[in-house]
Design a protein around this motif. Structure first.
Motif, mmCIF file in Angstrom:
data_model
loop_
_atom_site.group_PDB
_atom_site.id
_atom_site.type_symbol
_atom_site.label_atom_id
_atom_site.label_comp_id
_atom_site.label_asym_id
_atom_site.label_seq_id
_atom_site.Cartn_x
_atom_site.Cartn_y
_atom_site.Cartn_z
ATOM 1 N N SER A 133 0.809 -1.225 0.000
ATOM 2 C CA SER A 133 0.000 0.000 0.000
ATOM 3 C C SER A 133 0.840 1.272 0.000
ATOM 4 O O SER A 133 0.567 2.182 -0.795
ATOM 5 C CB SER A 133 -0.952 0.008 1.202
ATOM 6 O OG SER A 133 -1.782 -1.124 1.193
ATOM 7 N N PRO A 134 1.885 1.367 0.853
ATOM 8 C CA PRO A 134 2.652 2.617 0.892
ATOM 9 C C PRO A 134 3.425 2.922 -0.392
ATOM 10 O O PRO A 134 3.784 4.072 -0.636
ATOM 11 C CB PRO A 134 3.633 2.406 2.050
ATOM 12 C CG PRO A 134 3.070 1.296 2.865
ATOM 13 C CD PRO A 134 2.319 0.435 1.902
ATOM 14 N N VAL A 135 3.685 1.924 -1.218
ATOM 15 C CA VAL A 135 4.484 2.135 -2.427
ATOM 16 C C VAL A 135 3.696 1.858 -3.707
ATOM 17 O O VAL A 135 4.268 1.786 -4.790
ATOM 18 C CB VAL A 135 5.776 1.276 -2.404
ATOM 19 C CG1 VAL A 135 6.691 1.702 -1.263
ATOM 20 C CG2 VAL A 135 5.445 -0.204 -2.327
#
Length: 78
Positions: free
Chosen positions: A23-25
């Motif tokens: 999710s963060p990348v």
């Protein structure tokens, strides 16, 4: 001296045993895929397609709603 890798990670395996929350990348992943214009320029729905696929993986992994994950088969090669 011989060198061996401790693990091999296989993507697309029918029975994954490890899921990674990306999710963060996710936006960076889409940008990286878009950089391969000859392979992805025709995919107007690339981000949506990848998000749907990744959210399905995340649900299978028991990650929170809205998370995006990739699934792997991790094989110990030691």
């Amino acid at each position: 001296q011989e060198w061996k890798v401790p693990q091999t990670w296989i993507v697309g395996y029918p029975e994954p045993n490890y899921w990674m929350d990306i999710s963060p990348v996710f936006d960076r992943k889409i940008a990286a895929l878009r950089a391969h214009a000859s392979q992805t320029a025709h995919m107007d729905d690339l981000a949506e397609r990848m998000r749907t696929w990744g959210q399905s993986n995340a649900r299978t992994a028991g990650l929170p709603e809205g998370a995006i994950a990739e699934a792997f088969r991790v094989v110990d090669t030691r």
